[in-house]
Design a protein around this motif. Structure first.
Motif, PDB file in Angstrom:
ATOM      1  N   GLN A  45       0.927  -1.238  -0.132  1.00  0.00           N
ATOM      2  CA  GLN A  45       0.145  -0.007   0.063  1.00  0.00           C
ATOM      3  C   GLN A  45       1.038   1.136   0.007  1.00  0.00           C
ATOM      4  OE1 GLN A  45      -1.168   2.606   2.139  1.00  0.00           O
ATOM      5  NE2 GLN A  45      -2.756   2.973   0.833  1.00  0.00           N
ATOM      6  N   GLU A  46       0.627   2.194  -1.002  1.00  0.00           N
ATOM      7  CA  GLU A  46       1.619   3.303  -1.374  1.00  0.00           C
ATOM      8  C   GLU A  46       1.940   4.114   0.238  1.00  0.00           C
ATOM      9  OE1 GLU A  46       2.168   6.929  -4.368  1.00  0.00           O
ATOM     10  OE2 GLU A  46       0.265   5.425  -4.551  1.00  0.00           O
ATOM     11  N   LYS A  47       0.793   4.567   0.747  1.00  0.00           N
ATOM     12  CA  LYS A  47       1.051   5.443   1.955  1.00  0.00           C
ATOM     13  C   LYS A  47       1.694   4.484   3.211  1.00  0.00           C
ATOM     14  CE  LYS A  47      -2.411   8.487   0.603  1.00  0.00           C
ATOM     15  NZ  LYS A  47      -3.593   9.404   0.663  1.00  0.00           N
ATOM     16  N   GLY A  53      -0.536  -7.538  -1.650  1.00  0.00           N
ATOM     17  CA  GLY A  53      -0.427  -8.757  -2.391  1.00  0.00           C
ATOM     18  C   GLY A  53       1.065  -9.118  -2.472  1.00  0.00           C
ATOM     19  N   VAL A  54       0.769 -10.585  -2.870  1.00  0.00           N
ATOM     20  CA  VAL A  54       2.253 -11.321  -3.044  1.00  0.00           C
ATOM     21  C   VAL A  54       2.190 -12.353  -4.135  1.00  0.00           C
ATOM     22  CG1 VAL A  54       2.688 -11.121  -0.503  1.00  0.00           C
ATOM     23  CG2 VAL A  54       1.557 -13.131  -1.267  1.00  0.00           C
ATOM     24  N   GLY A  55       3.207 -12.958  -4.686  1.00  0.00           N
ATOM     25  CA  GLY A  55       3.350 -13.939  -5.538  1.00  0.00           C
ATOM     26  C   GLY A  55       4.855 -14.285  -5.789  1.00  0.00           C
ATOM     27  N   ALA A  56       4.907 -15.698  -6.054  1.00  0.00           N
ATOM     28  CA  ALA A  56       6.229 -16.012  -6.049  1.00  0.00           C
ATOM     29  C   ALA A  56       6.508 -16.730  -7.594  1.00  0.00           C
ATOM     30  CB  ALA A  56       6.520 -17.196  -5.057  1.00  0.00           C
ATOM     31  N   LEU A  57       7.549 -16.731  -8.034  1.00  0.00           N
ATOM     32  CA  LEU A  57       8.159 -17.336  -9.057  1.00  0.00           C
ATOM     33  C   LEU A  57       8.958 -18.419  -8.631  1.00  0.00           C
ATOM     34  CD1 LEU A  57       7.880 -17.093 -12.269  1.00  0.00           C
ATOM     35  CD2 LEU A  57      10.108 -15.978 -12.329  1.00  0.00           C
ATOM     36  N   ARG A  58       8.686 -19.719  -8.717  1.00  0.00           N
ATOM     37  CA  ARG A  58       9.450 -20.705  -8.474  1.00  0.00           C
ATOM     38  C   ARG A  58      10.064 -21.517  -9.459  1.00  0.00           C
ATOM     39  NH1 ARG A  58       7.222 -26.407  -5.362  1.00  0.00           N
ATOM     40  NH2 ARG A  58       9.575 -27.181  -5.076  1.00  0.00           N
ATOM     41  N   GLN A  74      -8.036  -9.309   0.667  1.00  0.00           N
ATOM     42  CA  GLN A  74      -9.425  -9.150   0.381  1.00  0.00           C
ATOM     43  C   GLN A  74      -9.857  -7.418   0.347  1.00  0.00           C
ATOM     44  OE1 GLN A  74     -11.945 -11.221  -0.354  1.00  0.00           O
ATOM     45  NE2 GLN A  74     -10.738 -13.170   0.195  1.00  0.00           N
ATOM     46  N   ALA A  75      -9.279  -6.726   1.095  1.00  0.00           N
ATOM     47  CA  ALA A  75      -9.746  -5.213   0.867  1.00  0.00           C
ATOM     48  C   ALA A  75      -9.352  -4.583  -0.377  1.00  0.00           C
ATOM     49  CB  ALA A  75      -8.977  -4.475   2.317  1.00  0.00           C
ATOM     50  N   TYR A  76      -8.297  -5.277  -1.101  1.00  0.00           N
ATOM     51  CA  TYR A  76      -7.808  -4.779  -2.290  1.00  0.00           C
ATOM     52  C   TYR A  76      -8.288  -5.494  -3.477  1.00  0.00           C
ATOM     53  CZ  TYR A  76      -5.226  -1.730   0.774  1.00  0.00           C
ATOM     54  OH  TYR A  76      -4.718  -0.599   1.645  1.00  0.00           O
TER      55      TYR A  76
END
Length: 152
Positions: A45-47, A53-58, A74-76
């Motif tokens: 979140q910018e502020k 959010g997350v993600g991986a490249l395996r 969920q809020a985003y």
């Protein structure tokens, strides 16, 4: 969007937990995260800098990579953060030396990945995934996920 750091591990695990409970992603241990946090990108979140959010490249060897552990708070939801995370992972795959030949995912939300240029693929195309993760899954014999692949 940025690469994950060791300091992000508790936040990544907390964000993933809701999706683990819904059986949308596999659980990750703190020890596993300590070994693999460099595979992750995080959206903040910018502020506040809070992870949203997350993600991986395996890597699976031979130019094969997997998008996994994709989660958005969920809020985003609905703000394009999941797409941005996947795009950041695909850019990472393009920049590999040598570049990735194929990126795949197993998901319960195939339409999301199809909108990002992934195509349906047989799970049998990814034996490394099956032998490392799937065989330990309680749904191994009744898998409800769809395999998709993206090729640069």
């Amino acid at each position: 969007m940025r690469p994950a750091t060791r300091e992000d591990i508790p936040g990544i695990l907390a964000l993933l937990e809701e999706f683990v409970q819904q059986q949308l992603v596999l659980p990750r241990t703190p020890e596993e995260m300590a070994e693999n946090y460099r595979n992750f990108v995080v959206a903040c979140q910018e502020k506040t800098g809070i992870l949203v959010g997350v993600g991986a490249l395996r890597p699976h060897g031979e130019g094969l990579f997997e998008v996994r552990s994709l989660a958005v708070s969920q809020a985003y939801h609905g703000q394009g953060i999941g797409s941005q995370v996947v795009e950041a992972l695909l850019q990472r795959a393009r920049n590999m030396t040598p570049p990735a030949q194929c990126v795949f995912t197993l998901t319960k939300r195939p339409a999301f990945f199809r909108n990002l240029g992934f195509r349906l693929a047989p799970k049998e195309d990814f034996p490394a995934k099956i032998w490392t993760d799937c065989r330990l899954c309680p749904k191994y014999h009744c898998c409800d996920e769809t395999a998709l692949r993206w090729e640069p």
